[in-house]
Design a protein around this motif. Structure first.
Motif, PDB file in Angstrom:
ATOM      1  N   TYR A 218       3.733  -0.866   3.963  1.00 36.26           N
ATOM      2  CA  TYR A 218       3.450   0.364   3.295  1.00 36.26           C
ATOM      3  C   TYR A 218       4.843   0.995   2.769  1.00 36.26           C
ATOM      4  CZ  TYR A 218      -0.829  -0.074   5.770  1.00 36.26           C
ATOM      5  OH  TYR A 218      -2.200  -0.406   6.455  1.00 36.26           O
ATOM      6  N   LEU A 219       4.538   2.041   1.834  1.00 35.81           N
ATOM      7  CA  LEU A 219       5.586   2.850   1.196  1.00 35.81           C
ATOM      8  C   LEU A 219       4.995   4.150   1.204  1.00 35.81           C
ATOM      9  CD1 LEU A 219       8.256   2.664  -0.335  1.00 35.81           C
ATOM     10  CD2 LEU A 219       7.045   3.165  -2.377  1.00 35.81           C
ATOM     11  N   VAL A 220       5.904   5.111   2.009  1.00 31.38           N
ATOM     12  CA  VAL A 220       5.446   6.550   1.852  1.00 31.38           C
ATOM     13  C   VAL A 220       5.755   7.309   0.508  1.00 31.38           C
ATOM     14  CG1 VAL A 220       5.775   8.871   2.942  1.00 31.38           C
ATOM     15  CG2 VAL A 220       5.310   6.738   4.176  1.00 31.38           C
ATOM     16  N   LEU A 221       4.934   7.865  -0.256  1.00 33.60           N
ATOM     17  CA  LEU A 221       5.143   8.694  -1.373  1.00 33.60           C
ATOM     18  C   LEU A 221       5.542   9.996  -0.933  1.00 33.60           C
ATOM     19  CD1 LEU A 221       5.501   9.040  -4.307  1.00 33.60           C
ATOM     20  CD2 LEU A 221       3.014   9.322  -4.576  1.00 33.60           C
ATOM     21  N   PRO A 222       6.634  10.535  -0.961  1.00 36.63           N
ATOM     22  CA  PRO A 222       6.892  11.763  -0.277  1.00 36.63           C
ATOM     23  C   PRO A 222       6.621  12.967  -1.237  1.00 36.63           C
ATOM     24  CG  PRO A 222       9.004  10.793  -0.942  1.00 36.63           C
ATOM     25  CD  PRO A 222       8.012   9.721  -1.267  1.00 36.63           C
ATOM     26  N   MET A 223       6.657  14.168  -0.960  1.00 38.06           N
ATOM     27  CA  MET A 223       6.236  15.137  -1.631  1.00 38.06           C
ATOM     28  C   MET A 223       7.474  15.475  -2.511  1.00 38.06           C
ATOM     29  SD  MET A 223       3.826  17.941   0.625  1.00 38.06           S
ATOM     30  CE  MET A 223       5.206  18.350   1.578  1.00 38.06           C
ATOM     31  N   ARG A 224       6.936  15.897  -3.798  1.00 39.80           N
ATOM     32  CA  ARG A 224       7.914  16.156  -4.860  1.00 39.80           C
ATOM     33  C   ARG A 224       8.732  17.404  -4.390  1.00 39.80           C
ATOM     34  NH1 ARG A 224       8.028  16.037 -11.330  1.00 39.80           N
ATOM     35  NH2 ARG A 224       9.806  17.089 -11.794  1.00 39.80           N
TER      36      ARG A 224
ATOM     37  N   VAL B 206       0.827  -1.277   0.000  1.00 42.45           N
ATOM     38  CA  VAL B 206      -0.319  -0.064  -0.088  1.00 42.45           C
ATOM     39  C   VAL B 206       0.840   1.269   0.050  1.00 42.45           C
ATOM     40  CG1 VAL B 206      -1.667   1.450   1.509  1.00 42.45           C
ATOM     41  CG2 VAL B 206      -1.872  -1.182   1.157  1.00 42.45           C
ATOM     42  N   VAL B 207       0.552   2.243  -1.185  1.00 39.59           N
ATOM     43  CA  VAL B 207       1.374   3.504  -1.010  1.00 39.59           C
ATOM     44  C   VAL B 207       0.675   4.572  -0.456  1.00 39.59           C
ATOM     45  CG1 VAL B 207       2.325   5.125  -2.605  1.00 39.59           C
ATOM     46  CG2 VAL B 207       2.751   2.644  -2.748  1.00 39.59           C
ATOM     47  N   VAL B 208       1.141   5.412   0.509  1.00 40.83           N
ATOM     48  CA  VAL B 208       0.507   6.330   0.985  1.00 40.83           C
ATOM     49  C   VAL B 208       1.160   7.890   0.744  1.00 40.83           C
ATOM     50  CG1 VAL B 208      -0.737   5.135   2.787  1.00 40.83           C
ATOM     51  CG2 VAL B 208       1.453   6.116   3.283  1.00 40.83           C
ATOM     52  N   GLU B 209       0.404   8.840   0.411  1.00 41.70           N
ATOM     53  CA  GLU B 209       0.922   9.957  -0.219  1.00 41.70           C
ATOM     54  C   GLU B 209       1.148  11.292   1.099  1.00 41.70           C
ATOM     55  OE1 GLU B 209       0.392  12.940  -3.966  1.00 41.70           O
ATOM     56  OE2 GLU B 209      -1.416  11.798  -3.068  1.00 41.70           O
ATOM     57  N   ASN B 210       2.255  11.651   1.069  1.00 41.47           N
ATOM     58  CA  ASN B 210       2.683  12.919   1.691  1.00 41.47           C
ATOM     59  C   ASN B 210       2.016  14.000   1.077  1.00 41.47           C
ATOM     60  OD1 ASN B 210       3.612  11.589   3.841  1.00 41.47           O
ATOM     61  ND2 ASN B 210       5.656  12.240   3.439  1.00 41.47           N
ATOM     62  N   THR B 211       1.516  14.940   1.723  1.00 37.97           N
ATOM     63  CA  THR B 211       0.816  16.096   1.348  1.00 37.97           C
ATOM     64  C   THR B 211       1.120  17.355   2.237  1.00 37.97           C
ATOM     65  OG1 THR B 211      -1.391  16.147   2.367  1.00 37.97           O
ATOM     66  CG2 THR B 211      -1.119  15.032   0.200  1.00 37.97           C
TER      67      THR B 211
ATOM     68  N   ASP C  52       0.139  22.787  11.322  1.00 40.94           N
ATOM     69  CA  ASP C  52      -1.389  22.216  10.836  1.00 40.94           C
ATOM     70  C   ASP C  52      -0.936  20.900   9.778  1.00 40.94           C
ATOM     71  OD1 ASP C  52       0.186  23.555   8.825  1.00 40.94           O
ATOM     72  OD2 ASP C  52      -1.721  24.628   8.102  1.00 40.94           O
ATOM     73  N   THR C  53       0.078  20.300   9.880  1.00 36.07           N
ATOM     74  CA  THR C  53       0.268  19.089   9.226  1.00 36.07           C
ATOM     75  C   THR C  53       0.127  18.102  10.104  1.00 36.07           C
ATOM     76  OG1 THR C  53       1.879  20.173   7.690  1.00 36.07           O
ATOM     77  CG2 THR C  53       1.972  17.728   7.674  1.00 36.07           C
TER      78      THR C  53
END
Length: 204
Positions: free
Chosen positions: A167-173, A94-99, A153-154
């Protein structure tokens, strides 16, 4: 009590973990249960040739191709398997995205479940009792220990990796990477940024 019995075979093993591993390897080798050369090959493959390089390629492609990113976030397992990244410890991804609003961090509270095909061998700290306990209780303090300070606020979301799901984190570009090739982007992706305890490198 049995644990105080110095005649017990386990009492012959040295207390230091590295020495215990070496002692067990020696015993298993003498019994013909393992081949040291094959063991060295497996370790070298995951530590040096795989390492976090596969995961970095996945992240770089997700940063570059919106359709790939959507598919990855929707159902990561077949997407990474199609790239050749599959096998033991990576069956269900499962890949989860940082925003800007959410930062994700991965831990295995029970042992050290980790996506080997994408990130290689887990670092020692990932397996430590301290990380496994504190990541859940005080994730912001753990992040601070790794040098990561997030805006107030993050939100921080902690994902518990298990034998069923990894899990794998998709960091922000990183900013300032417009026009970068996938190889150039991959060079900015760190192992810790894919666990969530770090951030990608800033382009020079």
């Amino acid at each position: 009590m049995p644990h105080d019995d110095h005649d017990h075979p386990h009492a012959l093993l040295p207390p230091d973990p590295a020495l215990r591993v070496k002692a067990l390897e020696t015993i298993l080798t003498r019994k013909g249960l393992i081949d040291p050369a094959a063991l060295d090959e497996i370790i070298d493959t995951y530590q040096n040739r795989i390492g976090p390089k596969n995961g970095a390629r996945v992240v770089a492609r997700a940063w570059s191709e919106p359709d790939f990113k959507r598919a990855l976030l929707s159902d990561a397992t077949p997407v990474v398997a199609e790239l050749g990244y599959y096998g033991r410890q990576g069956e269900h991804m499962v890949v989860v995205e940082n925003t800007r609003h959410t930062h994700n961090m991965v831990v295995c509270t029970l042992c050290s479940c980790y996506p080997w095909p994408l990130l290689g061998i887990p670092p020692g700290w990932y397996k430590s009792d301290a990380y496994r306990a504190r990541a859940v209780r005080e994730p912001r303090k753990v992040l601070a220990d790794f040098g990561v300070t997030l805006p107030a606020d993050t939100a921080v979301r902690v994902w518990d990796s298990t034998a069923e799901v990894r899990y794998l984190v998709l960091p922000m570009r990183p900013e300032g990477t417009d026009g970068f090739s996938e190889d150039a982007l991959a060079s900015l992706v760190t192992r810790d940024s894919m666990i969530g305890t770090g951030l990608p490198k800033v382009p020079s």
